[in-house]
Design a protein around this motif. Structure first.
Motif, PDB file in Angstrom:
ATOM      1  N   ASN A  11      43.529  42.922  -6.251  1.00 56.59           N
ATOM      2  CA  ASN A  11      42.523  43.754  -6.484  1.00 56.59           C
ATOM      3  C   ASN A  11      41.152  43.765  -6.283  1.00 56.59           C
ATOM      4  O   ASN A  11      40.833  42.468  -6.950  1.00 56.59           O
ATOM      5  CB  ASN A  11      42.975  44.357  -7.972  1.00 56.59           C
ATOM      6  CG  ASN A  11      43.963  45.374  -7.851  1.00 56.59           C
ATOM      7  OD1 ASN A  11      43.945  46.415  -6.663  1.00 56.59           O
ATOM      8  ND2 ASN A  11      44.850  45.409  -8.490  1.00 56.59           N
ATOM      9  N   TYR A  12      40.407  44.293  -5.804  1.00 56.60           N
ATOM     10  CA  TYR A  12      38.890  44.202  -5.625  1.00 56.60           C
ATOM     11  C   TYR A  12      38.259  43.879  -6.933  1.00 56.60           C
ATOM     12  O   TYR A  12      37.522  42.909  -7.338  1.00 56.60           O
ATOM     13  CB  TYR A  12      38.112  45.357  -4.753  1.00 56.60           C
ATOM     14  CG  TYR A  12      36.711  45.057  -4.775  1.00 56.60           C
ATOM     15  CD1 TYR A  12      35.984  44.121  -4.127  1.00 56.60           C
ATOM     16  CD2 TYR A  12      36.029  46.224  -5.331  1.00 56.60           C
ATOM     17  CE1 TYR A  12      34.858  44.008  -4.038  1.00 56.60           C
ATOM     18  CE2 TYR A  12      34.567  45.920  -5.198  1.00 56.60           C
ATOM     19  CZ  TYR A  12      34.065  44.903  -4.591  1.00 56.60           C
ATOM     20  OH  TYR A  12      32.837  44.915  -4.469  1.00 56.60           O
ATOM     21  N   SER A  13      38.736  44.614  -7.792  1.00 58.07           N
ATOM     22  CA  SER A  13      37.991  44.547  -9.274  1.00 58.07           C
ATOM     23  C   SER A  13      38.228  43.340  -9.780  1.00 58.07           C
ATOM     24  O   SER A  13      37.346  42.762 -10.554  1.00 58.07           O
ATOM     25  CB  SER A  13      38.953  45.297 -10.342  1.00 58.07           C
ATOM     26  OG  SER A  13      39.109  46.657  -9.574  1.00 58.07           O
ATOM     27  N   LYS A  84      26.919  51.876  -7.858  1.00 59.62           N
ATOM     28  CA  LYS A  84      28.188  51.299  -8.052  1.00 59.62           C
ATOM     29  C   LYS A  84      28.250  50.352  -9.258  1.00 59.62           C
ATOM     30  O   LYS A  84      29.449  50.420  -9.841  1.00 59.62           O
ATOM     31  CB  LYS A  84      28.363  50.203  -6.720  1.00 59.62           C
ATOM     32  CG  LYS A  84      29.437  49.697  -6.698  1.00 59.62           C
ATOM     33  CD  LYS A  84      29.964  48.666  -5.457  1.00 59.62           C
ATOM     34  CE  LYS A  84      30.994  47.729  -5.202  1.00 59.62           C
ATOM     35  NZ  LYS A  84      30.715  46.850  -4.311  1.00 59.62           N
ATOM     36  N   ASP A  87      28.702  52.735 -12.131  1.00 59.57           N
ATOM     37  CA  ASP A  87      30.059  53.396 -12.054  1.00 59.57           C
ATOM     38  C   ASP A  87      30.794  52.432 -12.953  1.00 59.57           C
ATOM     39  O   ASP A  87      32.099  52.899 -13.170  1.00 59.57           O
ATOM     40  CB  ASP A  87      30.442  53.655 -10.744  1.00 59.57           C
ATOM     41  CG  ASP A  87      29.876  54.931 -10.323  1.00 59.57           C
ATOM     42  OD1 ASP A  87      29.256  55.684 -11.054  1.00 59.57           O
ATOM     43  OD2 ASP A  87      29.976  55.258  -9.042  1.00 59.57           O
ATOM     44  N   LEU A  88      30.584  51.291 -13.349  1.00 51.40           N
ATOM     45  CA  LEU A  88      31.447  50.482 -14.234  1.00 51.40           C
ATOM     46  C   LEU A  88      31.220  50.789 -15.635  1.00 51.40           C
ATOM     47  O   LEU A  88      32.248  50.108 -16.389  1.00 51.40           O
ATOM     48  CB  LEU A  88      31.144  48.863 -13.827  1.00 51.40           C
ATOM     49  CG  LEU A  88      31.759  48.373 -12.471  1.00 51.40           C
ATOM     50  CD1 LEU A  88      31.113  47.009 -12.222  1.00 51.40           C
ATOM     51  CD2 LEU A  88      33.286  48.245 -12.604  1.00 51.40           C
ATOM     52  N   THR A  91      34.763  51.668 -17.560  1.00 51.52           N
ATOM     53  CA  THR A  91      35.607  50.446 -17.817  1.00 51.52           C
ATOM     54  C   THR A  91      35.057  49.431 -18.842  1.00 51.52           C
ATOM     55  O   THR A  91      35.836  49.089 -19.868  1.00 51.52           O
ATOM     56  CB  THR A  91      35.335  49.498 -16.464  1.00 51.52           C
ATOM     57  OG1 THR A  91      35.913  50.545 -15.170  1.00 51.52           O
ATOM     58  CG2 THR A  91      36.492  48.437 -16.759  1.00 51.52           C
TER      59      THR A  91
ATOM     60  N   VAL B  96      41.036  50.756 -11.398  1.00 54.60           N
ATOM     61  CA  VAL B  96      41.690  51.290 -10.221  1.00 54.60           C
ATOM     62  C   VAL B  96      41.097  52.400  -9.411  1.00 54.60           C
ATOM     63  O   VAL B  96      40.859  52.390  -8.435  1.00 54.60           O
ATOM     64  CB  VAL B  96      43.323  51.734 -10.640  1.00 54.60           C
ATOM     65  CG1 VAL B  96      43.891  52.692  -9.216  1.00 54.60           C
ATOM     66  CG2 VAL B  96      43.866  50.694 -11.039  1.00 54.60           C
ATOM     67  N   TRP B  98      37.648  52.762  -9.848  1.00 57.59           N
ATOM     68  CA  TRP B  98      36.489  52.158  -9.444  1.00 57.59           C
ATOM     69  C   TRP B  98      36.806  51.487  -8.186  1.00 57.59           C
ATOM     70  O   TRP B  98      35.999  51.523  -6.901  1.00 57.59           O
ATOM     71  CB  TRP B  98      35.841  51.104 -10.356  1.00 57.59           C
ATOM     72  CG  TRP B  98      34.754  50.651  -9.929  1.00 57.59           C
ATOM     73  CD1 TRP B  98      33.397  51.041 -10.195  1.00 57.59           C
ATOM     74  CD2 TRP B  98      34.367  49.324  -9.530  1.00 57.59           C
ATOM     75  NE1 TRP B  98      32.286  50.420  -9.651  1.00 57.59           N
ATOM     76  CE2 TRP B  98      32.935  49.295  -9.356  1.00 57.59           C
ATOM     77  CE3 TRP B  98      35.362  48.243  -9.047  1.00 57.59           C
ATOM     78  CZ2 TRP B  98      32.266  47.983  -8.746  1.00 57.59           C
ATOM     79  CZ3 TRP B  98      34.773  47.083  -8.802  1.00 57.59           C
ATOM     80  CH2 TRP B  98      32.776  46.987  -8.489  1.00 57.59           C
ATOM     81  N   GLY B  99      37.663  50.727  -8.163  1.00 58.41           N
ATOM     82  CA  GLY B  99      38.160  49.925  -6.916  1.00 58.41           C
ATOM     83  C   GLY B  99      38.484  51.075  -5.789  1.00 58.41           C
ATOM     84  O   GLY B  99      38.175  50.647  -4.671  1.00 58.41           O
ATOM     85  N   TYR B 102      35.193  52.259  -4.090  1.00 56.38           N
ATOM     86  CA  TYR B 102      34.352  51.092  -3.478  1.00 56.38           C
ATOM     87  C   TYR B 102      34.895  50.265  -2.708  1.00 56.38           C
ATOM     88  O   TYR B 102      34.260  49.722  -1.860  1.00 56.38           O
ATOM     89  CB  TYR B 102      33.565  50.589  -4.551  1.00 56.38           C
ATOM     90  CG  TYR B 102      32.254  51.303  -5.161  1.00 56.38           C
ATOM     91  CD1 TYR B 102      31.360  51.873  -4.200  1.00 56.38           C
ATOM     92  CD2 TYR B 102      32.377  51.663  -6.324  1.00 56.38           C
ATOM     93  CE1 TYR B 102      30.285  52.501  -5.022  1.00 56.38           C
ATOM     94  CE2 TYR B 102      31.465  52.634  -7.069  1.00 56.38           C
ATOM     95  CZ  TYR B 102      30.380  53.073  -6.301  1.00 56.38           C
ATOM     96  OH  TYR B 102      29.620  53.994  -6.961  1.00 56.38           O
ATOM     97  N   ASN B 103      36.238  50.370  -2.458  1.00 62.40           N
ATOM     98  CA  ASN B 103      37.240  49.571  -1.757  1.00 62.40           C
ATOM     99  C   ASN B 103      38.300  50.524  -1.283  1.00 62.40           C
ATOM    100  O   ASN B 103      38.460  51.370  -2.170  1.00 62.40           O
ATOM    101  CB  ASN B 103      37.317  48.305  -2.562  1.00 62.40           C
ATOM    102  CG  ASN B 103      36.953  47.151  -1.602  1.00 62.40           C
ATOM    103  OD1 ASN B 103      35.702  46.822  -1.108  1.00 62.40           O
ATOM    104  ND2 ASN B 103      37.974  46.106  -1.487  1.00 62.40           N
TER     105      ASN B 103
END
Lengths: 146, 146
Positions: A11-13, A84, A87-88, A91, B96, B98-99, B102-103
């Motif tokens: 996962n990119y996160s 971007k 947008d976190l 979280t 999830v 966010w990912g 952006y991805n």
DNA sequence: CAGGATCCGTTTCGATACTG
DNA sequence: CAGTATCGAAACGGATCCTG
């Protein structure tokens, strides 16, 4: 530059959060008015200079932060959240709430009260704050070869 | 046991998230019906056995997971989320989303559609699922010295 | 003096082999 | 099946040095 395990379909996160320091930097810039290297160095609980530089570079390469030259002082840099990065915020706030529920080491009391009472309002406040651009800053050096 | 930098007043959340693997394990148990060591080993993108064992031990020590003996097979263990673990669901879902924004490497399409359309319903579903206890499992060994 | 880069000892990670 | 032991590789952290 740090080598991350992005070669596997993770996962990119995790590239952002699977690290001890990036979240601290994001927290500080998002909620505690930290803007430059020295600020992060002071507040991110004991980060080494090389690690800090590396993480900032990484966050910029991921377009979560952007680096600007201070209008006052040409040898000072200002780091800001991109969209971007902003947008976190949900979280990060979830983690703050979760940490507050199961642990006591947490954000200032006033912040927590605000968060519980009016999460949307708090987010609006900090989102807008993050979007104000310092008036006449200029983007960091563009490609040197013209 | 992994040694974490919990000696400095770092956000507690980082002990969970400042790591490449714990989030993957939580993701798998939370949304993909993984329940035992072998499941995690298969699905957590190439985790080594020692790291997996270490992370499971850590998550249990933090009371995010609990370990049960399979009713069918005494030498098989089942890992389940505790309430504390279940409470991480909003955070995971934020990541999830966010990912996904952006991805593109992300959860199954059906899951994402559901998440966008009815996040609350999805959460309710998975929360309830996580709370079902396998009927006659027994708690793992209590303190060995009586 | 701010913002790093470099060097280097120490810690942690992770791949593989092995075990109850 | 569910892990532990081993050992080389990578990342970390601290001190120091560099550069505008």
């Amino acid at each position: 530059m740090v080598k991350r395990k992005s070669d596997c379909p993770i996962n990119y996160s995790l590239e952002i959060f699977g690290d001890n320091w990036t979240l601290l930097i994001i927290r500080d810039i998002m909620f505690f008015d930290k803007t430059c290297y020295g600020d992060f160095y002071e507040s991110a609980e004991g980060i080494a200079t090389n690690i800090l530089a590396d993480r900032l570079r990484f966050l910029i390469s991921e377009k979560i932060l952007k680096k600007l030259v201070s209008p006052k002082n040409k040898s000072k840099f200002i780091y800001r959240l991109t969209q971007k990065g902003i947008d976190l915020m949900p979280t990060v706030l979830d983690l703050v709430e979760w940490g507050a529920k199961y642990n006591r080491d947490t954000f200032p009391k006033k912040f927590m009260t605000w968060l519980r009472k009016d999460r949307e309002g708090l987010m609006k406040h900090y989102r807008e704050k993050a979007m104000l651009n310092p008036a006449n800053s200029i983007p960091e050096r563009r490609k040197q070869h013209r």
